[in-house]
Scaffold this motif. Sequence first.
Motif, PDB file in Angstrom:
ATOM      1  N   SER A   1       0.844  -1.189   0.000  1.00  0.00           N
ATOM      2  CA  SER A   1       0.000   0.000   0.000  1.00  0.00           C
ATOM      3  C   SER A   1       0.883   1.244   0.000  1.00  0.00           C
ATOM      4  O   SER A   1       1.941   1.266   0.621  1.00  0.00           O
TER       5      SER A   1
ATOM      6  N   THR B   1       1.620   5.144   0.853  1.00  0.00           N
ATOM      7  CA  THR B   1       1.286   6.236   1.759  1.00  0.00           C
ATOM      8  C   THR B   1       2.154   7.438   1.399  1.00  0.00           C
ATOM      9  O   THR B   1       3.326   7.287   1.038  1.00  0.00           O
TER      10      THR B   1
ATOM     11  N   GLN C   1      -8.246  11.018  -1.086  1.00  0.00           N
ATOM     12  CA  GLN C   1      -7.363   9.895  -0.761  1.00  0.00           C
ATOM     13  C   GLN C   1      -6.425  10.257   0.389  1.00  0.00           C
ATOM     14  O   GLN C   1      -6.144   9.433   1.263  1.00  0.00           O
ATOM     15  N   ASN C   2      -5.955  11.503   0.396  1.00  0.00           N
ATOM     16  CA  ASN C   2      -5.103  11.953   1.497  1.00  0.00           C
ATOM     17  C   ASN C   2      -5.880  11.992   2.815  1.00  0.00           C
ATOM     18  O   ASN C   2      -5.360  11.623   3.876  1.00  0.00           O
TER      19      ASN C   2
ATOM     20  N   GLN D   1      -6.251   8.536   4.047  1.00  0.00           N
ATOM     21  CA  GLN D   1      -4.990   8.106   4.649  1.00  0.00           C
ATOM     22  C   GLN D   1      -4.843   8.668   6.059  1.00  0.00           C
ATOM     23  O   GLN D   1      -4.405   7.966   6.983  1.00  0.00           O
TER      24      GLN D   1
ATOM     25  N   ASP E   1      -4.800   6.446   9.650  1.00  0.00           N
ATOM     26  CA  ASP E   1      -3.570   6.480  10.453  1.00  0.00           C
ATOM     27  C   ASP E   1      -3.920   6.802  11.907  1.00  0.00           C
ATOM     28  O   ASP E   1      -4.342   7.916  12.220  1.00  0.00           O
TER      29      ASP E   1
END
Length: 819
Positions: A253, A255, A631-632, A635, A639
């Motif tokens: 994946s 990041t 998408q950010n 993420q 996290d």
Amino acid sequence: MTALTEDEIEQYQLQLLQNLGYSYSNGYDIQPEGIKQERESFGEVILKDRLPQAISRINPTIPHDAQYQAQREIFNIASSDLLNNNEIFHKYLTEGITVEYQKNGETRGEPVKLIDWEHPENNEFIAVNQFTVIEDNHNHRPDIVLFINGLPLVVIELKNAANEKANLNAAYNQLQTYKSRIPSLFTYNALLVISDGLSARAGSLTAGFNRFSTWKTPTGENQINELEILTNGLLNKQTLLDLIRHFTVFEKSKTEDLKTGIVSITTIKKIAAYHQYYAVNKAVESIINASSQEGARKGGVLWHTQGSGKSLSMVFLAGKLVLNENLQNPTIVMLTDRNDLDDQLFDTFAGCQQLLRQDPQQAGDREQVRQLLNTNSGGIIFTTVQKFSPADGETLYPQISPRPNIIVLADEAHRSQYGFTAKQVNVLDAEGNVIGKRTKYGFAKYIRQALPNATFVGFTGTPVEQTDKNTPAIFGEYIDIYDISQAVKDGATVPIYYESRLVQVDLDAAGRQLLDELDEDLSFEELSTTQKAKVKQTKLEAIVGSTKRIKQIAQDIVTHFEARQQVNKGKAMIVTMSRQIAVNLYDAIIQLRPDWHSQDLNLGKIKVVITTSAADEGNLVKHHTSKAQRQNLAQRLKDPENSLELAIVCDMWLTGFDAPCLHTMYIDKPLKSHNLMQAIARINRVYFEKTGGLIVDYLGLATELKKALSFYSQSGGKGDLTLNQEVAVGLLLAKLEIVEQIMSGFTYQHYFDADTGEKLNILKNATNYVAAPNIKDRFLSEVIALSKAHSLAVPHPQAISPHQKPSHFSKPSKPASEN
């Protein structure tokens, strides 16, 4: 009667393995200068005489020099990155090592196989106990190592169930020590096993403790101990080789560092759980039968509850299908009904390229679908079902390929892939006037016109309703069911708890009536009824989104979430009825907590994630985001260390979104049936010490949950969709009572009214009290259970009222005399 010893458990395990046809060698005998020496030094972890013999036996047509060249590749894997070394070796193991040699004046390239996958008995299986390894002055001796053709592929660490301290956790921690101190042994590892004789778990090289899982029989029988079940079920020769070759992935994946923009790739090694293994193999058999000349082209339906690894099961299935000789290099079509799901599933497959033996392709439009499918064989192609709509002026969809070795795997099979019956729909002019009629079919008809001989398999995370005759007609009957009850029992998912907050924030009578009428209208398909529903929804949104009500909900969410975070650190999702309500709720929340806001997408504690429109105005515009920006944000939410803790959504992220650290979902939107079950499953993922997820209901979902549970049960599913939070409170009070009983010999009750100095003295004496050998272990175990129950129950009033007691009991860690 003598107590059970670890050595007896080890001997029992070795006997089980020998019953399966493993040879046995004692590690002391084959070590350097042993009576049957097979190792020149304690640093050697491969049995160097057995490996070349096996390679020669399996590859008789390849010259010995080329065979030796392949062996050197194995021994030369020696970087400082253990996982990278393991991945390189796994590729060698499963695909062979390509070598070049001269034959008849020509240079030939051919893979040297390390294992005979088709004929398990042509391989050598040996169980070795007390296998000492010395590396960098670290001397360790794993309990049992299983060698296949001289390669140390399985490491088993055993403890004694009769010893409270020698438990599964201790076995897991021991393996972590081995990995860091004698990593060369694990370069070649395919599987790790831990057991205390009663319980047994298997996991991958990178698996955390909660990702080590039990193995069960296909029928679920459990009359015998888990170690015997796992050994016979997983470590038998055929299953072990099948798991290594077809059910192991190194999932990658990407990041992005949100400050520097640097992209890094994270790799996690994953192996199938028992339910994935059995289901995929049943699906392969079903597909082969369905795609045969006499087959009905209906491969069946796999119902695996959300969060139990359905996407990875699809990867395993695709990987096994592409290698199946009966299918003659098939084309796999991955079919979804939403772009975001298509992207998510594609990313999962793209991260498992090694197992699939190829890079998957994603169709961007209708024309590209035709181009990718217009091939003679092979390929894994991703597309949405909408790309099979006929072009303007077409009533039918033109055929793309008549091949019978095309396999369509449809995700969420109960949605949108119906419609064999023709319907007459209006044709409108530019002003919206009806100017004629045209015939229209559903996507099920169109895709079968495009691929008339393809075999269809349905995947679903929710059951097919008994009244739904379409799904079985299109895909066939259930191949396999893995329901909520079994998933929670196995630890594949965590239970979901339900809390109603209608007392704090309720609709008025008019809003309640509109909500009921809206549900009724939306159950019909007629256009006129749907139009009525839209009118009512607009009215309901006005009531639900009233300024007063939004302020009430904002205050309640802030208070509730902050209380949750004190005892159960994690993240939450807020689901609203409309995009406008979402941004208005955001404004109300940051008015209460200004420090949660940031205009920078890389900062801030709360964000809105919604679709955008060019017609948007006002406060909607400032929450516009591109696909890359979303998408950010995804993420950041996934996290656990990132500051983003709350996401407000309307439709996005309610299906297919996987963020294990999510522990709470606030719902202020009408949801029902499949949509409801899929939404609440966002918080059922296993994560660290998370013991459950919590649904907070502001709109009255209890009735819909009961309806959903009803058809879930009628479809054969077991277990509750949600548990009332009262259950968690009851568990908390029960655990509190147990801890109080353990502390009954110590007077602590006046602690809560004492001054600071007296409290410190009580804590000191309490710490020494629970450090007594006959109390310590039980006390620590029950306090951990109490803390977990407390984290589930907060902020229920009954959980908050005795909160001082759990916090008091959690304080002591070691006796004061050791400080």
